[in-house]
Design an enzyme around this catalytic site. Structure first.
Site, PDB file in Angstrom:
ATOM      1  N   ASP A  94     -32.463 -78.958  35.949  1.00 28.44           N
ATOM      2  CA  ASP A  94     -31.346 -79.200  35.025  1.00 28.44           C
ATOM      3  C   ASP A  94     -31.831 -79.388  33.583  1.00 28.44           C
ATOM      4  OD1 ASP A  94     -28.684 -79.585  34.441  1.00 28.44           O
ATOM      5  OD2 ASP A  94     -28.373 -81.154  35.924  1.00 28.44           O
TER       6      ASP A  94
ATOM      7  N   ASP B 285     -20.648 -76.868  33.509  1.00 32.66           N
ATOM      8  CA  ASP B 285     -20.277 -77.119  34.911  1.00 32.66           C
ATOM      9  C   ASP B 285     -18.914 -76.530  35.275  1.00 32.66           C
ATOM     10  OD1 ASP B 285     -22.562 -78.540  34.845  1.00 32.66           O
ATOM     11  OD2 ASP B 285     -21.697 -80.409  35.588  1.00 32.66           O
TER      12      ASP B 285
ATOM     13  N   GLU C 153     -29.558 -71.025  24.653  1.00 29.42           N
ATOM     14  CA  GLU C 153     -30.475 -70.008  24.120  1.00 29.42           C
ATOM     15  C   GLU C 153     -30.312 -68.681  24.869  1.00 29.42           C
ATOM     16  OE1 GLU C 153     -34.480 -71.283  23.269  1.00 29.42           O
ATOM     17  OE2 GLU C 153     -33.803 -73.266  22.612  1.00 29.42           O
TER      18      GLU C 153
ATOM     19  N   GLY D 124     -26.920 -71.888  30.210  1.00 28.90           N
ATOM     20  CA  GLY D 124     -26.774 -70.726  29.320  1.00 28.90           C
ATOM     21  C   GLY D 124     -27.304 -70.950  27.918  1.00 28.90           C
TER      22      GLY D 124
HETATM   23  C1  GAL Z   1     -25.298 -81.139  35.508  1.00 29.57           C
HETATM   24  C2  GAL Z   1     -25.383 -79.873  36.334  1.00 29.57           C
HETATM   25  C3  GAL Z   1     -24.577 -80.107  37.587  1.00 29.57           C
HETATM   26  C4  GAL Z   1     -25.157 -81.292  38.349  1.00 29.57           C
HETATM   27  C5  GAL Z   1     -25.214 -82.530  37.454  1.00 29.57           C
HETATM   28  C6  GAL Z   1     -25.975 -83.663  38.115  1.00 29.57           C
HETATM   29  O1  GAL Z   1     -26.012 -80.975  34.337  1.00 29.57           O
HETATM   30  O2  GAL Z   1     -24.907 -78.776  35.595  1.00 29.57           O
HETATM   31  O3  GAL Z   1     -24.558 -78.941  38.381  1.00 29.57           O
HETATM   32  O4  GAL Z   1     -26.445 -80.944  38.808  1.00 29.57           O
HETATM   33  O5  GAL Z   1     -25.845 -82.220  36.228  1.00 29.57           O
HETATM   34  O6  GAL Z   1     -26.057 -84.795  37.306  1.00 29.57           O
END
Ligand code: GAL
Length: 394
Positions: free
Chosen positions: A126, A183, A164, A162
């Protein structure tokens, strides 16, 4: 080889968020096998954020929360492997995960070694709390190298939303999948926004490095962690799942498969749709036509962003499959039923070619015989129609 086709599996985040533990993961593993998900191709079981203690141990290693995972991660991985599944875990390129747990910035090589030791086959990586002056591309490259250095075959699922323009460089740094948007939320507006934002980038997605449009919300009906807005209808979930299949994006289920509505289970296990997603040529769909309408300012339903005055409401897509097969797909984003027309000349098949399409309805199985020149479909509101097509002389 890893990620020759879009990976398929289940992930804990959409429904369970922080509420994860060993019992849940083991139950999901059982259900993936008993209910036919593994058989259909869903092979990765992925634990997302919130599995660790908030502090690393005295050796600087990540520690699974003993309240949630009393037997440690190796035991979970062994159970998952024993079921014939693959095991996925989560970390982050920043200094903390999105939910505030320790993450792998400056710990890339030791964390990767730890994941390999536990038997991890898939790492979601992440982008929260990423230091302002740090080099995003280099940090993703570093984790890619760290995973390779373990000698274990670990699918690297990069998730920098996504940033850069990830579709332009993630393949080069060794990622197997890359999240290309923010998300997903469990509503129609959210997943249509994701699809339309990625349609023109899908030509850069293919074997060994797939554009990941985020985890499916199919079958959630607003239960869980990503519930905002109006609950989806079955037709809207048909739209989501079939668009994800046509786009060749990973199919990672986010709903609780222990409580899946039978119609949604049938959709997620639809062998024709999965075959489209997993087709060996991995071609994205092309847009044959779309119809846009001006929307009055009063149409603010579900508005989570400034109102756009023009909305695209009807999409006709065509996808080339291997072995001279095609899919024609109609998407109706109006509330009411619409008649949708596909002129075959727009797909390179004019009347004078002497060829037509032999068509089969993917949802009903109905054989429609050979159509020449054009095809008219009646598509219910917020729903879709998909057809397998083969060229035939007529
Ligand atoms: C976001 C990610 C999600 C999930 C979440 C967990 O940044 O895009 O899919 O993993 O963090 O905290």
């Amino acid at each position: 080889m890893t990620a020759a086709r879009p990976p398929m599996g289940w992930n804990s985040w959409n429904t369970f968020g922080e509420k994860i533990d060993e019992e849940l993961i083991l139950q999901i593993a059982d259900r993936m096998v008993d209910e036919g998900y593994r058989e259909a191709g869903y092979q990765y079981l992925i634990i997302d954020d919130c599995w660790a203690l908030k502090e690393r141990d005295e050796h600087g290693l990540l520690v699974p929360d003993p309240k949630k995972f009393p037997h440690g991660m190796k035991a979970v991985a062994d159970y998952v492997h024993g079921k014939g599944l693959k095991f996925g875990m989560y970390s982050c390129a920043g200094v903390m995960t999105c939910a505030g747990y320790p993450s792998s910035y400056d710990h890339e090589f030791s964390d990767a070694a730890q994941f390999a030791e536990w038997g991890v086959d898939y790492l979601k990586y992440d982008f929260c709390h990423f230091p302002e002056n740090a080099d995003c591309q280099n940090r993703y490259h570093r984790m890619s190298m760290a995973l390779k250095a373990t000698g274990r075959d670990i699918l690297f699922a990069a998730c920098n939303w996504g940033k850069e323009e990830s579709w332009t460089w993630m393949r080069s740094i060794g990622a197997h999948t890359y999240r290309s948007t923010g998300d997903i939320f469990d509503n129609f507006r959210s997943f249509m926004g994701i699809f339309t934002s990625q349609l023109e980038h899908l030509c850069q997605s293919g074997p060994y490095c797939f554009n990941d449009m985020d985890m499916l919300t199919v079958g959630m009906y607003n239960r869980g962690n990503v519930a905002i807005g109006k609950t989806c209808t079955d037709g809207e979930y048909r739209i989501q799942f079939s668009l994800w299949c046509l786009s060749g994006t990973p199919l990672i289920i986010g709903a609780d498969i222990r409580e899946m509505k039978p119609e949604m289970k049938e959709l997620l296990l639809n062998t024709d749709l999965i075959r489209i997603n997993q087709d060996e040529e991995c071609r994205p769909p092309c847009l044959l036509g779309k119809r846009s309408v001006a929307v009055p300012e009063t149409d603010r339903e579900n508005a989570v962003e400034p109102i756009r005055m023009v909305k695209d409401k009807l999409y006709t897509l065509l996808k080339h499959l291997s072995h001279q097969e095609f899919v024609i797909a109609f998407y109706n984003l109006f509330e009411e039923e619409q008649e949708m027309n596909c002129i075959f000349a727009d797909a390179g098949l004019p009347y004078e070619s002497g060829y037509g399409f032999h068509m089969r309805d993917i949802f009903t199985g109905e054989d429609l015989g050979v159509k020449r020149d054009y095809f008219l479909a009646r598509v219910p509101g917020h729903d879709c129609k998909l057809y397998f097509c083969r060229l035939e002389k007529c």
